[in-house]
Design a protein around this motif. Structure first.
Motif, short mmCIF file in Angstrom:
data_model
loop_
_atom_site.label_atom_id
_atom_site.label_comp_id
_atom_site.label_asym_id
_atom_site.label_seq_id
_atom_site.Cartn_x
_atom_site.Cartn_y
_atom_site.Cartn_z
N ASN A 19 64.85 67.86 42.62
CA ASN A 19 64.44 69.03 43.40
C ASN A 19 63.68 68.59 44.65
OD1 ASN A 19 63.83 71.93 43.79
ND2 ASN A 19 61.75 71.22 43.46
N SER A 20 62.71 67.69 44.48
CA SER A 20 61.93 67.22 45.64
C SER A 20 61.32 65.85 45.36
CB SER A 20 60.81 68.22 45.97
OG SER A 20 59.93 68.36 44.88
N ILE A 21 60.99 65.15 46.44
CA ILE A 21 60.33 63.84 46.35
C ILE A 21 59.21 63.81 47.38
CG2 ILE A 21 60.58 61.34 46.62
CD1 ILE A 21 63.56 61.67 45.99
N PHE A 22 58.01 63.40 46.93
CA PHE A 22 56.86 63.27 47.81
C PHE A 22 56.29 61.87 47.66
CE2 PHE A 22 57.04 67.73 46.54
CZ PHE A 22 57.05 68.36 47.78
N LEU A 23 55.70 61.37 48.71
CA LEU A 23 55.00 60.09 48.69
C LEU A 23 53.53 60.37 48.96
CD1 LEU A 23 55.39 57.00 48.55
CD2 LEU A 23 55.63 57.03 51.03
N TRP A 30 56.28 61.02 43.83
CA TRP A 30 56.21 62.18 42.96
C TRP A 30 57.56 62.86 43.06
CZ3 TRP A 30 51.57 64.18 40.58
CH2 TRP A 30 50.46 63.37 40.77
N VAL A 31 58.29 62.87 41.95
CA VAL A 31 59.65 63.39 41.95
C VAL A 31 59.74 64.56 40.97
CG1 VAL A 31 62.07 62.81 41.54
CG2 VAL A 31 60.50 61.05 42.38
N SER A 32 60.20 65.71 41.46
CA SER A 32 60.44 66.83 40.55
C SER A 32 61.94 66.92 40.30
CB SER A 32 59.90 68.15 41.11
OG SER A 32 60.61 68.57 42.24
N THR A 33 62.28 67.05 39.03
CA THR A 33 63.69 67.14 38.65
C THR A 33 63.99 68.51 38.06
OG1 THR A 33 63.27 66.21 36.45
CG2 THR A 33 63.84 64.66 38.20
N ILE A 34 65.21 68.92 38.23
CA ILE A 34 65.66 70.22 37.74
C ILE A 34 65.90 70.12 36.24
CG2 ILE A 34 67.53 71.91 37.89
CD1 ILE A 34 67.80 71.03 40.87
N GLU A 39 61.99 78.05 34.48
CA GLU A 39 60.55 78.27 34.50
C GLU A 39 59.73 77.05 34.88
OE1 GLU A 39 59.30 80.09 30.88
OE2 GLU A 39 60.93 81.56 30.93
N TYR A 40 60.31 75.85 34.79
CA TYR A 40 59.51 74.66 35.10
C TYR A 40 60.40 73.52 35.62
CZ TYR A 40 61.19 72.91 30.60
OH TYR A 40 61.97 72.50 29.57
N PHE A 41 59.73 72.56 36.25
CA PHE A 41 60.35 71.30 36.68
C PHE A 41 59.77 70.17 35.85
CE2 PHE A 41 60.57 73.77 40.68
CZ PHE A 41 61.93 73.71 40.88
N GLN A 42 60.53 69.11 35.67
CA GLN A 42 60.02 67.88 35.06
C GLN A 42 59.56 67.00 36.22
OE1 GLN A 42 60.10 66.82 31.59
NE2 GLN A 42 58.80 65.23 32.38
N TRP A 43 58.32 66.58 36.22
CA TRP A 43 57.78 65.72 37.28
C TRP A 43 57.65 64.29 36.78
CZ3 TRP A 43 56.52 66.58 42.35
CH2 TRP A 43 56.62 67.90 42.80
N TRP A 44 57.94 63.34 37.66
CA TRP A 44 57.80 61.91 37.40
C TRP A 44 56.92 61.34 38.50
CZ3 TRP A 44 61.08 59.56 33.60
CH2 TRP A 44 62.01 60.44 33.03
N VAL A 45 55.95 60.52 38.12
CA VAL A 45 55.12 59.81 39.09
C VAL A 45 55.46 58.33 38.94
CG1 VAL A 45 52.79 59.37 39.93
CG2 VAL A 45 53.31 61.55 38.79
N LEU A 46 55.90 57.71 40.04
CA LEU A 46 56.40 56.33 40.00
C LEU A 46 55.66 55.44 40.99
CD1 LEU A 46 60.11 57.44 40.36
CD2 LEU A 46 59.05 56.73 38.23
N GLU A 47 55.43 54.20 40.58
CA GLU A 47 54.93 53.17 41.49
C GLU A 47 56.04 52.82 42.48
OE1 GLU A 47 52.05 51.93 41.92
OE2 GLU A 47 50.96 52.20 40.05
N ILE A 52 57.27 53.85 35.85
CA ILE A 52 56.82 55.21 35.56
C ILE A 52 55.33 55.19 35.21
CG2 ILE A 52 57.08 57.21 34.06
CD1 ILE A 52 59.99 56.26 33.59
N ILE A 53 54.55 55.95 35.95
CA ILE A 53 53.12 56.09 35.68
C ILE A 53 52.87 57.29 34.78
CG2 ILE A 53 50.85 56.49 36.70
CD1 ILE A 53 51.96 55.30 39.28
N ALA A 54 53.54 58.39 35.09
CA ALA A 54 53.33 59.63 34.32
C ALA A 54 54.58 60.49 34.39
CB ALA A 54 52.14 60.39 34.88
N ARG A 55 54.64 61.40 33.44
CA ARG A 55 55.74 62.36 33.37
C ARG A 55 55.17 63.64 32.76
NH1 ARG A 55 60.67 60.39 29.73
NH2 ARG A 55 59.16 60.88 28.13
N PHE A 56 55.48 64.79 33.38
CA PHE A 56 54.95 66.05 32.86
C PHE A 56 55.81 67.21 33.34
CE2 PHE A 56 52.87 65.00 36.84
CZ PHE A 56 52.91 66.19 37.55
#
Length: 62
Positions: A19-23, A30-34, A39-47, A52-56
């Motif tokens: 869906n989107s990528i932010f630095l 910070w990557v949001s996936t469909i 109702e929600y996106f799956q977010w991934w935080v990557l080095e 993978i640092i986090a996922r929520f």
């Protein structure tokens, strides 16, 4: 009119997963996936290395 146009459009066989990528200021991605839910996106935080640092899940609307 909108319905008429929609009936004539050929839809792709696949849809994008991202869906989107932010630095951020720490150079993390910070990557949001469909997801299957609207109702929600799956977010991934990557080095920078791709580690993978986090996922929520976070509320959002496509």
């Amino acid at each position: 009119m909108t319905e008429s146009i929609a009936e004539q459009v050929e839809l792709p066989g696949t849809w994008p997963v991202v869906n989107s990528i932010f630095l951020d200021d720490e150079h993390r991605f910070w990557v949001s996936t469909i997801t299957k839910s609207d109702e929600y996106f799956q977010w991934w935080v990557l080095e920078e290395t791709g580690e993978i640092i986090a996922r929520f899940k976070w509320p959002g609307v496509r």
